[in-house]
Design a protein around this motif. Sequence first.
Motif, PDB file in Angstrom:
ATOM      1  N   THR A 247       0.855  -1.185   0.000  1.00  0.00           N
ATOM      2  CA  THR A 247       0.000   0.000   0.000  1.00  0.00           C
ATOM      3  C   THR A 247       0.892   1.235   0.000  1.00  0.00           C
ATOM      4  O   THR A 247       2.071   1.170   0.359  1.00  0.00           O
ATOM      5  CB  THR A 247      -0.922   0.038   1.225  1.00  0.00           C
ATOM      6  N   LEU A 248       0.308   2.318  -0.390  1.00  0.00           N
ATOM      7  CA  LEU A 248       1.019   3.581  -0.403  1.00  0.00           C
ATOM      8  C   LEU A 248       0.222   4.591   0.399  1.00  0.00           C
ATOM      9  O   LEU A 248      -1.009   4.631   0.317  1.00  0.00           O
ATOM     10  CB  LEU A 248       1.193   4.082  -1.847  1.00  0.00           C
ATOM     11  N   SER A 249       0.901   5.403   1.168  1.00  0.00           N
ATOM     12  CA  SER A 249       0.235   6.459   1.935  1.00  0.00           C
ATOM     13  C   SER A 249       0.920   7.785   1.650  1.00  0.00           C
ATOM     14  O   SER A 249       2.034   7.835   1.114  1.00  0.00           O
ATOM     15  CB  SER A 249       0.275   6.154   3.435  1.00  0.00           C
ATOM     16  N   GLY A 250       0.256   8.848   2.010  1.00  0.00           N
ATOM     17  CA  GLY A 250       0.834  10.162   1.770  1.00  0.00           C
ATOM     18  C   GLY A 250      -0.081  11.276   2.237  1.00  0.00           C
ATOM     19  O   GLY A 250      -1.041  11.050   2.977  1.00  0.00           O
ATOM     20  N   THR A 251       0.219  12.475   1.807  1.00  0.00           N
ATOM     21  CA  THR A 251      -0.564  13.649   2.189  1.00  0.00           C
ATOM     22  C   THR A 251      -0.940  14.457   0.947  1.00  0.00           C
ATOM     23  O   THR A 251      -0.290  14.355  -0.102  1.00  0.00           O
ATOM     24  CB  THR A 251       0.219  14.566   3.152  1.00  0.00           C
ATOM     25  N   ILE A 252      -2.000  15.217   1.095  1.00  0.00           N
ATOM     26  CA  ILE A 252      -2.424  16.174   0.070  1.00  0.00           C
ATOM     27  C   ILE A 252      -2.583  17.524   0.749  1.00  0.00           C
ATOM     28  O   ILE A 252      -3.262  17.636   1.766  1.00  0.00           O
ATOM     29  CB  ILE A 252      -3.766  15.778  -0.577  1.00  0.00           C
ATOM     30  N   THR A 253      -1.956  18.529   0.184  1.00  0.00           N
ATOM     31  CA  THR A 253      -2.153  19.900   0.649  1.00  0.00           C
ATOM     32  C   THR A 253      -2.869  20.686  -0.438  1.00  0.00           C
ATOM     33  O   THR A 253      -2.418  20.714  -1.589  1.00  0.00           O
ATOM     34  CB  THR A 253      -0.815  20.590   0.976  1.00  0.00           C
ATOM     35  N   ILE A 254      -4.008  21.280  -0.068  1.00  0.00           N
ATOM     36  CA  ILE A 254      -4.731  22.168  -0.980  1.00  0.00           C
ATOM     37  C   ILE A 254      -4.537  23.576  -0.433  1.00  0.00           C
ATOM     38  O   ILE A 254      -5.172  23.948   0.567  1.00  0.00           O
ATOM     39  CB  ILE A 254      -6.223  21.819  -1.072  1.00  0.00           C
ATOM     40  N   PRO A 255      -3.636  24.362  -1.004  1.00  0.00           N
ATOM     41  CA  PRO A 255      -3.270  25.648  -0.393  1.00  0.00           C
ATOM     42  C   PRO A 255      -4.362  26.695  -0.423  1.00  0.00           C
ATOM     43  O   PRO A 255      -4.339  27.631   0.373  1.00  0.00           O
ATOM     44  CB  PRO A 255      -2.053  26.096  -1.207  1.00  0.00           C
ATOM     45  N   GLU A 256      -5.331  26.551  -1.318  1.00  0.00           N
ATOM     46  CA  GLU A 256      -6.372  27.571  -1.398  1.00  0.00           C
ATOM     47  C   GLU A 256      -7.716  26.952  -1.773  1.00  0.00           C
ATOM     48  O   GLU A 256      -7.943  26.575  -2.925  1.00  0.00           O
ATOM     49  CB  GLU A 256      -6.005  28.656  -2.410  1.00  0.00           C
ATOM     50  N   VAL A 257      -8.580  26.858  -0.775  1.00  0.00           N
ATOM     51  CA  VAL A 257      -9.991  26.555  -1.013  1.00  0.00           C
ATOM     52  C   VAL A 257     -10.718  27.850  -0.686  1.00  0.00           C
ATOM     53  O   VAL A 257     -10.832  28.240   0.481  1.00  0.00           O
ATOM     54  CB  VAL A 257     -10.490  25.408  -0.128  1.00  0.00           C
ATOM     55  N   ALA A 258     -11.182  28.548  -1.717  1.00  0.00           N
ATOM     56  CA  ALA A 258     -11.686  29.911  -1.526  1.00  0.00           C
ATOM     57  C   ALA A 258     -13.014  30.105  -2.237  1.00  0.00           C
ATOM     58  O   ALA A 258     -13.371  29.381  -3.171  1.00  0.00           O
ATOM     59  CB  ALA A 258     -10.667  30.927  -2.029  1.00  0.00           C
ATOM     60  N   HIS A 259     -13.744  31.140  -1.766  1.00  0.00           N
ATOM     61  CA  HIS A 259     -15.069  31.433  -2.309  1.00  0.00           C
ATOM     62  C   HIS A 259     -15.016  31.906  -3.754  1.00  0.00           C
ATOM     63  O   HIS A 259     -16.023  31.815  -4.465  1.00  0.00           O
ATOM     64  CB  HIS A 259     -15.750  32.516  -1.457  1.00  0.00           C
TER      65      HIS A 259
ATOM     66  N   THR B 287     -12.802  30.874  -6.224  1.00  0.00           N
ATOM     67  CA  THR B 287     -12.064  30.028  -7.157  1.00  0.00           C
ATOM     68  C   THR B 287     -12.661  28.632  -7.192  1.00  0.00           C
ATOM     69  O   THR B 287     -13.193  28.138  -6.191  1.00  0.00           O
ATOM     70  CB  THR B 287     -10.575  29.931  -6.767  1.00  0.00           C
ATOM     71  N   ASP B 288     -12.594  28.012  -8.346  1.00  0.00           N
ATOM     72  CA  ASP B 288     -12.966  26.597  -8.452  1.00  0.00           C
ATOM     73  C   ASP B 288     -11.825  25.813  -9.108  1.00  0.00           C
ATOM     74  O   ASP B 288     -12.003  24.678  -9.544  1.00  0.00           O
ATOM     75  CB  ASP B 288     -14.251  26.420  -9.253  1.00  0.00           C
ATOM     76  N   ALA B 289     -10.650  26.432  -9.160  1.00  0.00           N
ATOM     77  CA  ALA B 289      -9.452  25.775  -9.693  1.00  0.00           C
ATOM     78  C   ALA B 289      -8.547  25.447  -8.507  1.00  0.00           C
ATOM     79  O   ALA B 289      -7.854  26.323  -7.984  1.00  0.00           O
ATOM     80  CB  ALA B 289      -8.746  26.678 -10.692  1.00  0.00           C
ATOM     81  N   TYR B 290      -8.580  24.209  -8.084  1.00  0.00           N
ATOM     82  CA  TYR B 290      -7.851  23.810  -6.886  1.00  0.00           C
ATOM     83  C   TYR B 290      -6.507  23.180  -7.245  1.00  0.00           C
ATOM     84  O   TYR B 290      -6.399  22.415  -8.207  1.00  0.00           O
ATOM     85  CB  TYR B 290      -8.680  22.812  -6.068  1.00  0.00           C
ATOM     86  N   VAL B 291      -5.512  23.516  -6.471  1.00  0.00           N
ATOM     87  CA  VAL B 291      -4.175  22.959  -6.632  1.00  0.00           C
ATOM     88  C   VAL B 291      -3.989  21.871  -5.584  1.00  0.00           C
ATOM     89  O   VAL B 291      -4.209  22.109  -4.386  1.00  0.00           O
ATOM     90  CB  VAL B 291      -3.093  24.039  -6.465  1.00  0.00           C
ATOM     91  N   TYR B 292      -3.604  20.683  -6.030  1.00  0.00           N
ATOM     92  CA  TYR B 292      -3.379  19.560  -5.116  1.00  0.00           C
ATOM     93  C   TYR B 292      -1.891  19.230  -5.078  1.00  0.00           C
ATOM     94  O   TYR B 292      -1.325  18.785  -6.072  1.00  0.00           O
ATOM     95  CB  TYR B 292      -4.180  18.339  -5.567  1.00  0.00           C
ATOM     96  N   ASP B 293      -1.274  19.484  -3.936  1.00  0.00           N
ATOM     97  CA  ASP B 293       0.137  19.170  -3.739  1.00  0.00           C
ATOM     98  C   ASP B 293       0.207  17.805  -3.052  1.00  0.00           C
ATOM     99  O   ASP B 293      -0.092  17.670  -1.864  1.00  0.00           O
ATOM    100  CB  ASP B 293       0.792  20.251  -2.876  1.00  0.00           C
ATOM    101  N   ILE B 294       0.590  16.795  -3.810  1.00  0.00           N
ATOM    102  CA  ILE B 294       0.525  15.413  -3.334  1.00  0.00           C
ATOM    103  C   ILE B 294       1.920  14.888  -3.035  1.00  0.00           C
ATOM    104  O   ILE B 294       2.834  14.994  -3.858  1.00  0.00           O
ATOM    105  CB  ILE B 294      -0.145  14.507  -4.398  1.00  0.00           C
ATOM    106  N   SER B 295       2.083  14.318  -1.859  1.00  0.00           N
ATOM    107  CA  SER B 295       3.336  13.660  -1.494  1.00  0.00           C
ATOM    108  C   SER B 295       3.037  12.226  -1.105  1.00  0.00           C
ATOM    109  O   SER B 295       1.940  11.904  -0.635  1.00  0.00           O
ATOM    110  CB  SER B 295       4.018  14.393  -0.329  1.00  0.00           C
ATOM    111  N   ALA B 296       4.022  11.343  -1.298  1.00  0.00           N
ATOM    112  CA  ALA B 296       3.853   9.923  -1.003  1.00  0.00           C
ATOM    113  C   ALA B 296       4.966   9.444  -0.094  1.00  0.00           C
ATOM    114  O   ALA B 296       6.071  10.007  -0.068  1.00  0.00           O
ATOM    115  CB  ALA B 296       3.837   9.111  -2.297  1.00  0.00           C
TER     116      ALA B 296
END
Length: 318
Positions: A84-96, A98-107
């Motif tokens: 299995t693989l685990s990791g994190t996701i950081t979404i730096p901006e969830v805002a009123h 914008t609907d273009a989300y950036v997903y910073d994924i690390s494993a």
Amino acid sequence: MADWRNVGNWHWKERNCLEWAKKYFDDKLVGTTAVVGELSAEVTSVDSVSGDVDLNIRKGRLIAIYDVEIKLSWTAAKKGSEDTLSGTITIPEVAHDTDAYVYDISASKSTKDALPLKDFVRQKLTPEITKKFEVFTEDLKQANGTDMYIPGNGPNDTPSGVSVASAPKQERPSVVDSSVGVVKTANTTFSTVSITQSAEFVCSADDLFATLTDPQRVSIWTRAPVDGQPAEGATFKLFSGHIEGKYTKLVRGKTIEQMWRVATWPAGHYSTVKMELEQLSSSTRLSLKQTGVPFNEEDATKANWDRYYWNSIKGTFG
């Protein structure tokens, strides 16, 4: 309880919903899954939600304003494999706005075998997360906006919880008998009370004085235009005219004295406000004394000084 900003829902009213949002994202995002063929991925935890989430009423409209960073943990696996693989996701901006989300994924691993699982998270799990964000604004309004609304002030529609003065509308200053706490106008008599408050601000006394009197600064923390200039004898209006008064004494960095009233108070009646600023070693203490507050407005006035003056200044300028 009278609300200085929200008569007829015209003036700005704000609610901090960050704590609600933290629970919301924990409830909605944990367990979000994507399954395609032999591959699967799942959000296992919401590690942090930081930023601002506010719900506002302005000119009768319910407005959501938010901007948060969200950090998640995830796991991914391939059917029939023990790896299995685990990791994190950081979404730096969830805002009123914008609907273009950036997903910073690390494993947890970067081996060749791990790449398909990480790519699966990016291609298949993140769209499922986006779906949850798409309904956040409406859910925020539905869960928190109902009790913020105050009905309008039409002929048969008195604002809920707003004290409406029954005194005749004549612009004749009232006479305050401070020894007994009674106000006498030409046609009415009512009881008054005095209020004392203190608050501490991490700034110089001169800066706090400017924040309380300079129209440009005041318009920032009141979120509305300011009518008037800081000069002894000059009149002012705040919160779109719902607060009005006159400066009677100004000593830079030391003292602010005003005749001060709420628009819904008995016509022509002003309280007396005196603010004393005390410079401390690394902050400034403000001491307020207000006399001549209508008896039935005491609780509302206390709460609104805290919310719309002291807390708003601290939230805006730090």
